[in-house]
Design a protein around this motif. Structure first.
Motif, PDB file in Angstrom:
ATOM      1  N   ALA A   1       0.809  -1.222   0.000  1.00  0.00           N
ATOM      2  CA  ALA A   1       0.000   0.000   0.000  1.00  0.00           C
ATOM      3  C   ALA A   1       0.838   1.266   0.000  1.00  0.00           C
ATOM      4  O   ALA A   1       0.313   2.360  -0.214  1.00  0.00           O
ATOM      5  N   ALA A   2       2.137   1.152   0.226  1.00  0.00           N
ATOM      6  CA  ALA A   2       2.996   2.333   0.298  1.00  0.00           C
ATOM      7  C   ALA A   2       2.918   3.143  -0.990  1.00  0.00           C
ATOM      8  O   ALA A   2       2.796   2.577  -2.081  1.00  0.00           O
ATOM      9  N   PRO A   3       2.957   4.465  -0.905  1.00  0.00           N
ATOM     10  CA  PRO A   3       2.920   5.303  -2.117  1.00  0.00           C
ATOM     11  C   PRO A   3       4.004   4.884  -3.114  1.00  0.00           C
ATOM     12  O   PRO A   3       5.156   4.652  -2.748  1.00  0.00           O
ATOM     13  N   GLY A   4       3.610   4.783  -4.375  1.00  0.00           N
ATOM     14  CA  GLY A   4       4.532   4.383  -5.423  1.00  0.00           C
ATOM     15  C   GLY A   4       4.728   2.882  -5.537  1.00  0.00           C
ATOM     16  O   GLY A   4       5.499   2.422  -6.398  1.00  0.00           O
ATOM     17  N   SER A   5       4.050   2.112  -4.692  1.00  0.00           N
ATOM     18  CA  SER A   5       4.209   0.655  -4.722  1.00  0.00           C
ATOM     19  C   SER A   5       3.079   0.005  -5.532  1.00  0.00           C
ATOM     20  O   SER A   5       2.449   0.642  -6.375  1.00  0.00           O
ATOM     21  N   ILE A   6       2.828  -1.256  -5.260  1.00  0.00           N
ATOM     22  CA  ILE A   6       1.912  -2.070  -6.054  1.00  0.00           C
ATOM     23  C   ILE A   6       0.517  -1.450  -6.143  1.00  0.00           C
ATOM     24  O   ILE A   6      -0.096  -1.395  -7.220  1.00  0.00           O
ATOM     25  N   PHE A   7       0.003  -0.972  -5.019  1.00  0.00           N
ATOM     26  CA  PHE A   7      -1.373  -0.479  -4.976  1.00  0.00           C
ATOM     27  C   PHE A   7      -1.591   0.678  -5.945  1.00  0.00           C
ATOM     28  O   PHE A   7      -2.600   0.721  -6.659  1.00  0.00           O
ATOM     29  N   ASP A   8      -0.669   1.614  -5.988  1.00  0.00           N
ATOM     30  CA  ASP A   8      -0.802   2.754  -6.903  1.00  0.00           C
ATOM     31  C   ASP A   8      -0.797   2.294  -8.360  1.00  0.00           C
ATOM     32  O   ASP A   8      -1.556   2.817  -9.192  1.00  0.00           O
ATOM     33  N   LEU A   9       0.057   1.330  -8.675  1.00  0.00           N
ATOM     34  CA  LEU A   9       0.118   0.816 -10.053  1.00  0.00           C
ATOM     35  C   LEU A   9      -1.178   0.084 -10.403  1.00  0.00           C
ATOM     36  O   LEU A   9      -1.681   0.191 -11.530  1.00  0.00           O
ATOM     37  N   PHE A  10      -1.704  -0.659  -9.454  1.00  0.00           N
ATOM     38  CA  PHE A  10      -2.960  -1.384  -9.640  1.00  0.00           C
ATOM     39  C   PHE A  10      -4.094  -0.425  -9.985  1.00  0.00           C
ATOM     40  O   PHE A  10      -4.813  -0.618 -10.980  1.00  0.00           O
ATOM     41  N   LEU A  11      -4.256   0.632  -9.197  1.00  0.00           N
ATOM     42  CA  LEU A  11      -5.318   1.609  -9.454  1.00  0.00           C
ATOM     43  C   LEU A  11      -5.076   2.353 -10.774  1.00  0.00           C
ATOM     44  O   LEU A  11      -6.024   2.643 -11.514  1.00  0.00           O
ATOM     45  N   GLU A  12      -3.817   2.644 -11.065  1.00  0.00           N
ATOM     46  CA  GLU A  12      -3.499   3.343 -12.309  1.00  0.00           C
ATOM     47  C   GLU A  12      -3.910   2.516 -13.527  1.00  0.00           C
ATOM     48  O   GLU A  12      -4.388   3.058 -14.530  1.00  0.00           O
ATOM     49  N   SER A  13      -3.748   1.206 -13.455  1.00  0.00           N
ATOM     50  CA  SER A  13      -4.118   0.355 -14.598  1.00  0.00           C
ATOM     51  C   SER A  13      -5.613   0.466 -14.901  1.00  0.00           C
ATOM     52  O   SER A  13      -6.020   0.486 -16.067  1.00  0.00           O
ATOM     53  N   PHE A  14      -6.436   0.565 -13.863  1.00  0.00           N
ATOM     54  CA  PHE A  14      -7.870   0.754 -14.077  1.00  0.00           C
ATOM     55  C   PHE A  14      -8.147   2.093 -14.763  1.00  0.00           C
ATOM     56  O   PHE A  14      -9.023   2.180 -15.635  1.00  0.00           O
ATOM     57  N   ARG A  15      -7.405   3.110 -14.369  1.00  0.00           N
ATOM     58  CA  ARG A  15      -7.669   4.451 -14.901  1.00  0.00           C
ATOM     59  C   ARG A  15      -7.266   4.583 -16.361  1.00  0.00           C
ATOM     60  O   ARG A  15      -7.906   5.322 -17.114  1.00  0.00           O
ATOM     61  N   ILE A  16      -6.212   3.889 -16.780  1.00  0.00           N
ATOM     62  CA  ILE A  16      -5.735   4.031 -18.160  1.00  0.00           C
ATOM     63  C   ILE A  16      -6.154   2.859 -19.037  1.00  0.00           C
ATOM     64  O   ILE A  16      -5.852   2.839 -20.231  1.00  0.00           O
ATOM     65  N   GLY A  17      -6.840   1.883 -18.471  1.00  0.00           N
ATOM     66  CA  GLY A  17      -7.292   0.736 -19.257  1.00  0.00           C
ATOM     67  C   GLY A  17      -8.440   1.102 -20.182  1.00  0.00           C
ATOM     68  O   GLY A  17      -9.029   2.183 -20.099  1.00  0.00           O
ATOM     69  N   ASP A  18      -8.742   0.180 -21.069  1.00  0.00           N
ATOM     70  CA  ASP A  18      -9.822   0.362 -22.037  1.00  0.00           C
ATOM     71  C   ASP A  18     -11.154  -0.004 -21.375  1.00  0.00           C
ATOM     72  O   ASP A  18     -11.445  -1.180 -21.153  1.00  0.00           O
ATOM     73  N   ASP A  19     -11.944   1.019 -21.018  1.00  0.00           N
ATOM     74  CA  ASP A  19     -13.260   0.830 -20.418  1.00  0.00           C
ATOM     75  C   ASP A  19     -13.180   0.142 -19.053  1.00  0.00           C
ATOM     76  O   ASP A  19     -14.058  -0.643 -18.686  1.00  0.00           O
TER      77      ASP A  19
END
Length: 396
Positions: free
Chosen positions: A117-135
């Motif tokens: 959950a630390a900033p810049g770790s797995i959790f941030d990347l996980f949420l980012e994938s949802f934001r930039i994914g297709d639909d």
């Protein structure tokens, strides 16, 4: 006559006075009785009536006197522990699931600890994938984060809408845990028990590890007739082939009697196969006749759509998710996942003709490459089993 008369007058006077005193005395007695009865009623109401009223209110308005039951959802403290009543946990969980549910009582679930959950770790990347994914950004509205410690819970509340705290008695999951350690095994089986409770509450779920990047909405790729469908480390061409190597980090499960019985069977099998984690036990029980007896419809998801570092999805026009499996260590995961997200952004920036040309390719795995596994002297049979993908973190 005067004396008698006088005596009579005196006697009559005395009788009148005595009668008056008796009346007064009787009045005092009646008043005392009434007073004592009123006092008795007051004391009875105080000692019996008020508690009865409280009990009535507690039964018919159970939350009126227990507003602290909302602490977990408001995030005031990571107060949940294993000693809380099952009903209390169920009420809290039901509230979160209901709010996050999409149509047909379906939610997306993942687990999170402090290290991830630390900033810049797995959790941030996980949420980012949802934001930039297709639909896929819409799916964040249906994602519930299961926090395993206080810091993960606090971080979740800071960046996401739906968070639920879950702890395991006597185990600290705030730090990075290593594959097959006792704490790791406890958490994996705690997760299976938790998912069983979700099914028993009537909710379908997609469970996803947080080191899985979501690039497209996976629901159109799910098999509509399957009860339980799961991603694979290695896929051998058929979704029915029990020889496929499933990975418990991504699965879509419908709530019905078959899946509930299956999860009970899966969880109870840990006693028959002590020292193994849930994924190993699944590989053992998937051949068991009990699966056919309960009529469970099990399917395995194609790595062309649900890939990972063990077996990447080759076509970026088709990929739905990519898993950082077959990878040693948190830092290596973060390194390669950042590159993966960058590859996806570059793909999205291409003109349609170049996207369709299928010339784009992943630049990963790098630090998570199989060559690095050989460097660490890990046997290839473990790679084929998909086991090494779990070393260095608590996720499956």
């Amino acid at each position: 006559m005067r004396i008698v008369g006088g005596g009579g007058s005196t006697t009559v006077g005395r009788l009148k006075r005595r009668s008056k005193m008796m009346i007064i005395h009787n009045s005092d007695s009646v008043g005392g009785v009434v007073f004592r009865r009123i006092l008795t009623l007051i004391l009875f109401f105080a000692f019996v009536g008020v508690p009865s009223l409280y009990l009535y209110s507690a039964v018919y308005h159970p939350f009126q006197f227990h507003s602290s039951s909302n602490n977990l959802l408001t995030g005031s403290a990571f107060s949940y522990n294993i000693n809380h009543s099952e009903d209390s946990e169920e009420i809290r969980l039901e509230r979160v699931l209901k709010e996050a549910s999409m149509g047909q009582r379906t939610v997306i679930l993942t687990t999170l600890n402090e290290a991830w959950a630390a900033p810049g770790s797995i959790f941030d990347l996980f949420l980012e994938s949802f934001r930039i994914g297709d639909d896929t950004s819409k799916l964040l509205n249906h994602l519930v984060i299961i926090a395993l410690d206080q810091k993960a819970f606090s971080r979740c509340l800071a960046v996401h809408s739906y968070c639920f705290p879950l702890s395991t008695e006597g185990v600290d999951f705030s730090k990075e845990a290593y594959f097959m350690t006792p704490d790791y095994l406890k958490m994996m089986w705690r997760r299976i028990a938790f998912l069983l409770s979700v099914l028993e509450m009537g909710y379908n779920f997609v469970f996803t590890d947080a080191d899985i990047m979501w690039f497209r909405d996976p629901f159109p790729r799910f098999y509509p007739d399957a009860d339980f469908q799961i991603a694979c480390d290695l896929f051998f061409g058929s979704s029915y082939d029990l020889q496929n190597r499933p990975n418990g980090g991504f699965n879509y499960v419908k709530s019905n009697n078959r899946t509930i019985e299956f999860y009970k069977f899966w969880y109870s099998s840990r006693d028959i196969h002590p020292g193994y984690h849930d994924q190993d036990v699944l590989n053992m029980i998937k051949f068991d006749p009990f699966i056919m007896e309960i009529g469970l419809k099990m399917r395995f998801l194609n790595t062309a759509y649900f890939g990972g570092f063990c077996e990447p999805s080759k076509d970026l026009n088709q990929v739905c998710t990519m898993h950082a499996n077959c990878c040693l260590g948190l830092d290596n995961k973060v390194h390669d996942l950042k590159i993966m997200l960058d590859d996806w952004r570059k793909f999205l920036s291409l003109p349609p003709t170049l996207k369709r040309s299928n010339l784009s390719a992943w630049r990963v795995p790098q630090n998570c490459s199989l060559a690095s596994l050989h460097t660490n002297n890990l046997p290839m049979e473990n790679v084929e089993e998909g086991e090494v993908g779990e070393i260095g973190d608590i996720q499956n």
